[in-house]
Write a protein that holds these residues in place. Structure first.
Motif, PDB file in Angstrom:
ATOM      1  N   ASP A 374      22.089   8.882   3.792  1.00 35.36           N
ATOM      2  CA  ASP A 374      22.083  10.309   3.468  1.00 35.36           C
ATOM      3  C   ASP A 374      20.692  10.946   3.432  1.00 35.36           C
ATOM      4  OD1 ASP A 374      23.467  12.660   2.881  1.00 35.36           O
ATOM      5  OD2 ASP A 374      23.279  12.381   0.705  1.00 35.36           O
ATOM      6  N   ILE A 375      19.880  10.636   4.412  1.00 39.31           N
ATOM      7  CA  ILE A 375      18.543  11.241   4.446  1.00 39.31           C
ATOM      8  C   ILE A 375      18.656  12.689   4.923  1.00 39.31           C
ATOM      9  CG2 ILE A 375      16.221  11.126   5.453  1.00 39.31           C
ATOM     10  CD1 ILE A 375      16.678   8.118   5.862  1.00 39.31           C
ATOM     11  N   PRO A 376      18.122  13.627   4.136  1.00 36.64           N
ATOM     12  CA  PRO A 376      18.219  15.039   4.532  1.00 36.64           C
ATOM     13  C   PRO A 376      17.209  15.363   5.639  1.00 36.64           C
ATOM     14  CG  PRO A 376      17.021  14.848   2.467  1.00 36.64           C
ATOM     15  CD  PRO A 376      17.401  13.450   2.862  1.00 36.64           C
ATOM     16  N   ILE A 377      17.441  14.800   6.803  1.00 39.07           N
ATOM     17  CA  ILE A 377      16.442  14.903   7.877  1.00 39.07           C
ATOM     18  C   ILE A 377      16.065  16.360   8.196  1.00 39.07           C
ATOM     19  CG2 ILE A 377      15.926  14.343  10.304  1.00 39.07           C
ATOM     20  CD1 ILE A 377      17.555  11.793   9.956  1.00 39.07           C
ATOM     21  N   PRO A 378      17.033  17.276   8.307  1.00 38.65           N
ATOM     22  CA  PRO A 378      16.625  18.664   8.605  1.00 38.65           C
ATOM     23  C   PRO A 378      15.664  19.235   7.560  1.00 38.65           C
ATOM     24  CG  PRO A 378      18.976  18.389   8.948  1.00 38.65           C
ATOM     25  CD  PRO A 378      18.485  17.127   8.303  1.00 38.65           C
ATOM     26  N   ASP A 379      15.897  18.923   6.280  1.00 35.46           N
ATOM     27  CA  ASP A 379      14.970  19.361   5.235  1.00 35.46           C
ATOM     28  C   ASP A 379      13.573  18.815   5.472  1.00 35.46           C
ATOM     29  OD1 ASP A 379      16.392  20.890   3.499  1.00 35.46           O
ATOM     30  OD2 ASP A 379      17.026  19.228   2.212  1.00 35.46           O
ATOM     31  N   LEU A 380      13.544  17.531   5.799  1.00 38.46           N
ATOM     32  CA  LEU A 380      12.247  16.882   5.971  1.00 38.46           C
ATOM     33  C   LEU A 380      11.519  17.460   7.176  1.00 38.46           C
ATOM     34  CD1 LEU A 380      13.167  13.152   5.194  1.00 38.46           C
ATOM     35  CD2 LEU A 380      12.591  14.986   3.613  1.00 38.46           C
ATOM     36  N   LEU A 381      12.281  17.806   8.211  1.00 36.14           N
ATOM     37  CA  LEU A 381      11.659  18.407   9.395  1.00 36.14           C
ATOM     38  C   LEU A 381      11.025  19.746   9.032  1.00 36.14           C
ATOM     39  CD1 LEU A 381      14.379  17.566  12.071  1.00 36.14           C
ATOM     40  CD2 LEU A 381      12.089  16.593  11.914  1.00 36.14           C
ATOM     41  N   LEU A 382      11.714  20.505   8.199  1.00 34.37           N
ATOM     42  CA  LEU A 382      11.153  21.789   7.776  1.00 34.37           C
ATOM     43  C   LEU A 382       9.865  21.580   6.981  1.00 34.37           C
ATOM     44  CD1 LEU A 382      14.368  23.795   6.796  1.00 34.37           C
ATOM     45  CD2 LEU A 382      12.838  24.186   8.744  1.00 34.37           C
ATOM     46  N   ARG A 383       9.882  20.560   6.116  1.00 34.88           N
ATOM     47  CA  ARG A 383       8.671  20.295   5.327  1.00 34.88           C
ATOM     48  C   ARG A 383       7.500  19.931   6.243  1.00 34.88           C
ATOM     49  NH1 ARG A 383      11.606  16.506   0.869  1.00 34.88           N
ATOM     50  NH2 ARG A 383      13.251  18.010   0.435  1.00 34.88           N
ATOM     51  N   LEU A 384       7.814  19.181   7.298  1.00 34.42           N
ATOM     52  CA  LEU A 384       6.731  18.792   8.211  1.00 34.42           C
ATOM     53  C   LEU A 384       6.242  19.965   9.045  1.00 34.42           C
ATOM     54  CD1 LEU A 384       7.812  15.278   9.421  1.00 34.42           C
ATOM     55  CD2 LEU A 384       5.761  15.856   8.132  1.00 34.42           C
TER      56      LEU A 384
END
Ligand code: SF4
Lengths: 466, 202
Positions: A374-384
């Protein structure tokens, strides 16, 4: 071409044949995963969330569990080493090999070893080092790079492989029948296993309570690589530790299903020490090298959730950008959504160079939905993306993705797009008078719209925040 | 040196995490796959799931020798401890059976009969344990591996099999024959390990 991101350039240049292989392989993977998980469990989401919470707990207490794993392994007669950087890891492994007089070894597939380019290094230093996973073996013969975590040669077809085998003298007649190819590799590699003096593996999990490494393969190559040799070296990322053996049940049940649609991968091995006293085969010496190589930087970042990753490749299979561009477009060991997050931070010094990766996503949310932890990949992409902005990394080609980015970050537009859902399948989007959009679409088609997942993801995200 | 540096970096990273996740309190029944556990008899459940992954379950030595003769796997290895009960009968049926494995002749063994330590009904896996396997290579290099199993050794679920790990430094779950789908996603069996995985109930 002006303003094109490197990853888009890859998607443009990829041959039709290669793209067909990638699309076919990845979409099959997605379908199998879905069918098996839902057939076996009424609510697979519950297990994904559980797995995520076990991983988060471990990562938040990593010093404790890593130390515990170290102690457990030492108590079982295993030599434990630590390596801060890729160079440390390479040197550590080389000195272990030298101390045992090893000049020839086989290596079973390990993303950690890929990450530090272990093979070429060992070969340069006079150690014959052969990949034993069929896909990785072919990659090595070709001097290529894996393009998928689980299926390294997803980009090749049988003709490519048959040509390689002929060229490299694995066989003296061209034959592209997959069964024949496999038999040729079987015969070639077993001789190498028997000649080798060491086996190198990775590990999928390390149980801190007993030190047991869990290692999975379908081919049995890691098993064969270790059975006839006196030395086993496992190269393991520090984030692979889990609290206890009991937790393996959660992860193993998710990993096989998410990666290849299998309940369990064929060979699941549990190793914590040299062979038993009464066993004639197997390593007398076992070494575990725990490697940091940027992982502690990820742990200190606001994207630490990516360290939960169990390398199943499901996010790659499902990602429309990955399918179109192939894993090579991500220009580092880890391609696809996981790589778009992991690579720019893991290889910190390369951040500016890889800063386009987090932008190579439509934020459709599919990667989060399939991720077994359940890694919130889209969230992490936004942070990057935010990090890139803050550090004002010059971003070649911010334009091509911008219509999508605009759509994805403006709720009202997105809602409109959603309500139009099915209609989107019929929009003559290829002829829209937007130059960058045309560039982007020039070499690809949009996947059929099923709708709704992104909204669901957003809602969950909001819930999680409150 | 690396060790201290890594632990220092981990501690600095984790100490700034405000809300540390607690270890979840969970019941392992959450990972039991009920559709895979249908039925009462553990052997029956095992056979169902083992067949699904292309394993072959057998209940008699006659069945085994017929299979080996038919598929022309005529020369093999048998764990000496199993020779009286199994190996001798295979030999009587006309197969060549050795009780010593010579690694310089690894190519000649077409079948290997060794002891399994157990099986997992839920996943259709046979369990091979280092302590009780006479020869790792003999269970691995031949085309056919015969894992000899007793009814009482069959475990119900994956968590049950983890709970009985014990002290062995090397435990392997074999869920079917060795396989790959690396070439165009096409399933091919017998890559490095056995192309036939048999479970023989005694
Ligand atoms: S990020 Fe999630 S889905 Fe992607 S490889 Fe890692 S575990 Fe699998």
């Amino acid at each position: 071409m002006i303003g094109i991101q490197p990853i888009d350039q890859y998607a443009r240049d990829i041959s039709d044949e290669k793209q067909a292989s990638v699309i076919d392989g990845s979409s099959k993977g997605t379908d199998k995963r879905y069918t098996v998980l839902h057939k076996d469990y009424p609510d697979p989401d519950k297990i994904r969330k559980l797995a995520a919470s076990i991983k988060d707990h471990t990562l938040h207490h990593l010093e404790h569990y890593l130390e515990k794993a170290e102690k457990s392994l030492i108590a079982r007669g295993v030599n434990v080493h630590f390596a801060s950087t890729d160079e440390d890891a390479r040197q550590t492994i080389l000195s272990i090999l030298r101390s045992h007089g090893v000049t020839q070894l086989t290596k079973s597939k390990s993303m950690a070893a890929e990450e530090i380019h272990l093979n070429p290094f060992l070969i340069e230093n006079g150690v014959e080092c052969l990949e034993s996973d069929l896909g990785e073996f072919i990659i090595q013969l070709d001097g290529d790079e894996p393009s998928h975590i689980v299926k390294p040669i997803i980009h090749l077809n049988r003709r490519d492989i048959a040509k390689t085998f002929l060229r490299e003298g694995i066989t003296d007649t061209y034959n592209d029948d997959p069964e024949t190819i496999t038999r040729q590799a079987r015969v070639y590699l077993r001789e190498k296993y028997m000649q080798a003096q060491a086996g190198i593996t990775g590990a999928n999990f390390v149980c801190s309570d007993t030190g047991r490494l869990a290692l999975i393969t379908n081919e049995g190559n890691s098993r064969f690589g270790m059975a006839p040799v006196p030395v086993h070296i496992a190269l393991v990322g520090i984030e692979k530790v889990i609290p206890q053996e009991k937790d393996l049940a959660v992860f193993l049940n998710l990993l096989g299903r998410s990666a290849t649609g299998q309940q369990l991968t064929v060979y699941t091995e549990f190793i914590n020490g040299p062979r038993s006293a009464n066993q004639p085969d197997g390593p007398e010496h076992m070494h575990v090298v725990f490697m940091d190589n940027g992982r502690t930087d990820v742990l200190a970042s606001n994207c630490k959730e990516i360290l939960r990753c169990i390398r199943c490749g499901a996010c790659q299979n499902v990602c429309p950008v990955y399918r179109q561009a192939s894993g090579h477009a991500y220009r580092s060991t880890y391609g696809g959504p996981v790589g778009a997050v992991l690579s720019p931070i893991l290889f910190g010094s390369r951040f500016p160079e890889l800063a386009d990766l987090p932008k190579a996503s439509s934020l459709c949310g599919a990667c989060n939905e399939v991720c077994p932890v359940d890694i919130p990949i889209p969230d992490l992409l936004l942070r990057l993306r935010d990090k890139a902005k803050r550090e004002s990394v010059p971003s070649a080609g911010a334009i091509p993705m911008s219509p999508f980015a605009h759509l994805a970050t403006t709720p009202s537009f997105w809602r409109t797009a959603i309500t139009m859902s099915k209609a989107m399948n019929h929009l003559p989007i290829q002829v829209a008078p937007i130059k960058p959009l045309q560039d982007w679409l020039g070499q690809r088609t949009l996947p059929e719209w099923h709708g709704g997942d992104f909204r669901k993801w957003m809602k969950n995200r909001e819930k999680a925040k409150s | 040196m690396s060790r201290a540096a890594i632990f220092a970096k981990i501690e600095s990273a984790t100490s700034s995490i405000k809300e540390k996740a607690a270890y979840p309190d969970y019941d392992l029944s959450i990972v039991h796959s009920l559709p895979k556990l249908k039925g009462e008899d553990l052997w029956d459940i095992f056979v169902h799931n083992f067949s699904y992954v292309n394993g072959k379950a057998m209940t008699s030595i006659e069945q085994l020798s017929a299979f080996l003769l038919e598929t022309k796997q005529l020369h093999g290895y048998c764990d000496p401890a199993l020779y009286d009960t199994i190996g001798s009968k295979l030999a009587a049926a006309g197969l060549t059976v050795e009780t010593e494995y010579h690694r310089d002749r690894y190519d000649e063994y077409q079948f290997g009969v060794t002891r399994a330590t157990g099986a997992i009904a839920e996943s259709g896996s046979v369990i091979i344990d280092d302590d009780r396997t006479s020869h790792r290579l003999a269970a691995l290099s031949p085309w056919v591996h015969v894992a000899v199993l007793e009814r009482s050794e069959i475990l119900r679920t994956i968590p049950d099999a983890i709970a009985v790990f014990g002290d062995s430094p090397n435990i392997i779950w074999c869920t079917g024959p060795s396989k790959t789908a690396d070439v165009e996603g096409i399933l091919i069996e017998g890559v490095h390990g056995p192309g036939e995985q048999i479970a023989l109930l005694v």
